[in-house]
Structure formats: C-alpha cells, structure tokens
Design an enzyme around this catalytic site. Structure first.
Site, short mmCIF file in Angstrom:
data_model
loop_
_atom_site.label_atom_id
_atom_site.label_comp_id
_atom_site.label_asym_id
_atom_site.label_seq_id
_atom_site.Cartn_x
_atom_site.Cartn_y
_atom_site.Cartn_z
N GLY A 8 -12.71 -39.25 11.60
CA GLY A 8 -12.27 -39.25 10.20
C GLY A 8 -10.84 -38.72 10.09
N GLY A 9 -10.73 -37.44 9.75
CA GLY A 9 -9.43 -36.81 9.48
C GLY A 9 -8.32 -37.17 10.46
N SER A 38 -15.37 -33.69 13.37
CA SER A 38 -14.27 -32.83 13.85
C SER A 38 -13.79 -33.19 15.26
CB SER A 38 -14.67 -31.35 13.79
OG SER A 38 -14.85 -30.97 12.44
N GLU A 94 -21.38 -38.81 3.55
CA GLU A 94 -20.69 -38.67 2.26
C GLU A 94 -21.29 -39.63 1.23
OE1 GLU A 94 -16.72 -39.09 3.80
OE2 GLU A 94 -16.93 -37.12 4.74
N HIS A 143 -23.15 -43.30 5.86
CA HIS A 143 -22.34 -42.11 6.12
C HIS A 143 -22.84 -40.96 5.22
CE1 HIS A 143 -18.98 -39.37 6.34
NE2 HIS A 143 -18.61 -39.99 7.44
N ASN A 160 -12.29 -43.91 10.70
CA ASN A 160 -12.80 -43.98 9.33
C ASN A 160 -11.76 -43.34 8.40
OD1 ASN A 160 -14.25 -43.91 6.97
ND2 ASN A 160 -15.79 -42.44 7.67
N TRP A 161 -11.00 -44.20 7.74
CA TRP A 161 -9.92 -43.68 6.88
C TRP A 161 -10.47 -43.08 5.58
CZ3 TRP A 161 -5.19 -47.60 6.79
CH2 TRP A 161 -4.64 -47.67 8.09
N LYS A 162 -11.75 -43.32 5.31
CA LYS A 162 -12.37 -42.86 4.05
C LYS A 162 -11.53 -43.34 2.85
CE LYS A 162 -14.54 -39.21 6.64
NZ LYS A 162 -15.08 -37.88 6.71
N GLY A 210 -15.49 -32.89 9.11
CA GLY A 210 -14.36 -32.32 8.36
C GLY A 210 -14.34 -30.81 8.31
N GLU A 260 -23.75 -37.89 13.63
CA GLU A 260 -22.72 -37.14 12.91
C GLU A 260 -23.36 -35.94 12.21
OE1 GLU A 260 -18.99 -39.45 12.05
OE2 GLU A 260 -20.30 -39.75 10.34
P1 PGA Z 1 -14.02 -35.95 10.65
O1 PGA Z 1 -14.96 -37.05 9.96
O2 PGA Z 1 -13.54 -36.55 11.94
O3 PGA Z 1 -12.93 -35.72 9.65
O4 PGA Z 1 -14.86 -34.75 10.88
C1 PGA Z 1 -15.86 -37.79 10.70
C2 PGA Z 1 -16.62 -38.72 9.81
O5 PGA Z 1 -16.82 -38.42 8.63
O6 PGA Z 1 -17.02 -39.79 10.26
#
Ligand code: PGA
Length: 249
Positions: A232-233, A211, A95, A93, A8-10, A171, A165
């Site tokens: 994500g990250g 994470s 966010e 998600h 997930n590049w966001k 993050g 999640e």
């Molecule tokens: P993260 O994000 O790996 O940066 O914790 C995961 C996500 O938001 O799906």
C-alpha cells in the site's frame, strides 16, 4: 515462479497530474524487470487512460461489482474492467470490509463474477489485533476463506490468489513477523487442499501485505517463501517501490 508484487494505490493520488507523474516514474524505472510480475492498482478513474497501458507492468483494480450491467448506480463491472485491459482485481480488502461494510457474501459474489470473467482475483483476508490477541487468527482466516469461496467450482480456482493481510499490520508500520506470515500461508494452503485438493492447495499463490517496505520485503519472499506482496503506502513512493522490485528481480 516469478514473485507477484501488487501496488495498491488506494484512494491516491488526488489528481490525474500526480498519478501520471508517479506512473511515468515507475514506467521508466521498471523497464528491465523480467523476473517479477508487477501489477499497479490505481483508482478506477485512472485505469482508462491510455498512458497506463504499458508493457512493463499489468493493471489491477481495487474492487468490482458482481453484476455485469444494469441499474446499479455507482458500480463498475468485471466486464468493463476487462475491456480496459485490467487483469487483476483486489477483493475483500479490510478497508472495504470495515469502512464500506462489505460482507463475506458480497465478496463471494464478487469473486464468482471476476473468476467467471477470467480475471485474476486477489482475495484479502486477515485478523484484527484483538482477534490475534485472543488466539483467533486461524479461525478468522478459515471463516473468511470458506465464506468467500462458498460454492465455487474447483477449476475456477486457477485464477485465485490469496493475500494474507493482518489488519493490525496494514499502514501501521508494524509488519507481521516473517515466521508468522509463513505459518499463515501454510495454514491457508492446507485449508485449500482440504476444501478442494492437494494440487490446488500446493499451487495457489499466497501474498503477504501489511507495512511492507524495502527493508523487510525480501524476507517475506526468501525466508517465508511467500509468492508475492501486496504493498500500500510504499507503492506511492516510486523510488522505494522500485527498490523492492529490484531486490526481487
Ligand atoms: P500498507 O497497506 O502497505 O500501507 O500497510 C497494505 C494494504 O492495505 O494492502
């Protein structure tokens, strides 16, 4: 079954040039991967580039609108994404729920639209730090699942994937304990068995996200028996991301 790894590049990277560099590096490094299903979810604007259509991985989007077309300024539909070769959609998600105020009702409409278009829908669920401390994790997961899947016919669940999640783990550099992720996955499977039937409960794929890095990734797959990961990250760092894929290949 092959592990499913979603990148997930966001809202990254901020230029097409950088996106191409990241993408090309992944393409080169992921050529010989056979036993892991890799899905890259870049921002919408990069999805239409022919550069992104390759065999070594699949494409996913990070959101979708529930209507197919019409006067809905700024929105993008399942049909449009499918037409571009997108196979997976991340939905709900945290966010989007927290920053964009997306509700369970909106997520329910989105899931119905994506499943109707035979796209694989990844429903994200998870509790906040506070809810966890109050011992409300399972209550929250149950509520999110029941509302997101409200009035959804059984046969459509074939293309549904659920990502656990925990919001406090996203993050934050504080990943969820492997046994906690496993307990959550078992709870989700049991709930789906109860809401639908045992066959679906057993076969539904459950991912972990929050994470994930190259030091903890394989524990979730090998010890917690998760069906995959939502990253994500670390997915923006091609070397680290590929390291994870290679461990699982
Ligand atoms: P993260 O994000 O790996 O940066 O914790 C995961 C996500 O938001 O799906």
């Amino acid at each position: 079954m092959r592990s499913l790894i979603i990148a997930n590049w966001k809202c990254n990277p901020s230029t097409f040039k950088e996106a191409k560099i990241l993408f090309n590096s992944l393409k080169k490094r992921l050529k010989k991967i056979r036993n892991v299903e890799v899905v890259i979810c870049p921002p919408f604007v990069y999805l239409s580039s022919s550069k992104f259509q390759v065999l070594s991985f699949k494409l996913g989007a990070q959101d979708v609108f529930w209507e197919e077309r019409g006067a809905f300024t700024g929105e993008i539909s399942s049909k449009m994404l499918k037409d571009l070769g997108v196979e997976y959609i991340i939905l709900g998600h945290s966010e989007r729920r927290q920053i964009l105020k997306e509700t369970d009702e909106m997520i329910n409409k989105k899931i119905k639209a994506t499943l109707n278009n035979k796209l694989k829908s990844i429903l994200c669920i998870g509790e906040t730090e506070e809810e966890r401390k109050e011992g409300k994790t399972f209550e929250i997961l149950k509520n999110q699942i029941e509302k997101a899947l409200s009035n959804l016919q059984t046969y459509k669940l074939r293309n549904l994937i659920i990502a656990y999640e925990p919001i406090w783990a996203i993050g934050s550099g504080k990943p969820c304990q492997v046994n906690e992720a496993m307990t959550a996955a078992l709870f989700i499977k049991k709930l789906i068995s109860h809401l639908y039937n045992q066959k679906i409960g057993r076969s539904i794929r459950i991912l972990y996200g929050g994470s994930v890095n190259s030091l903890n990734a394989s524990n979730y797959i090998r010890e917690a028996k998760m069906d995959g990961l939502l990253i994500g990250g670390v997915s923006l760092n091609s070397k680290e991301f590929v390291k994870i894929i290679k461990q699982l290949n």
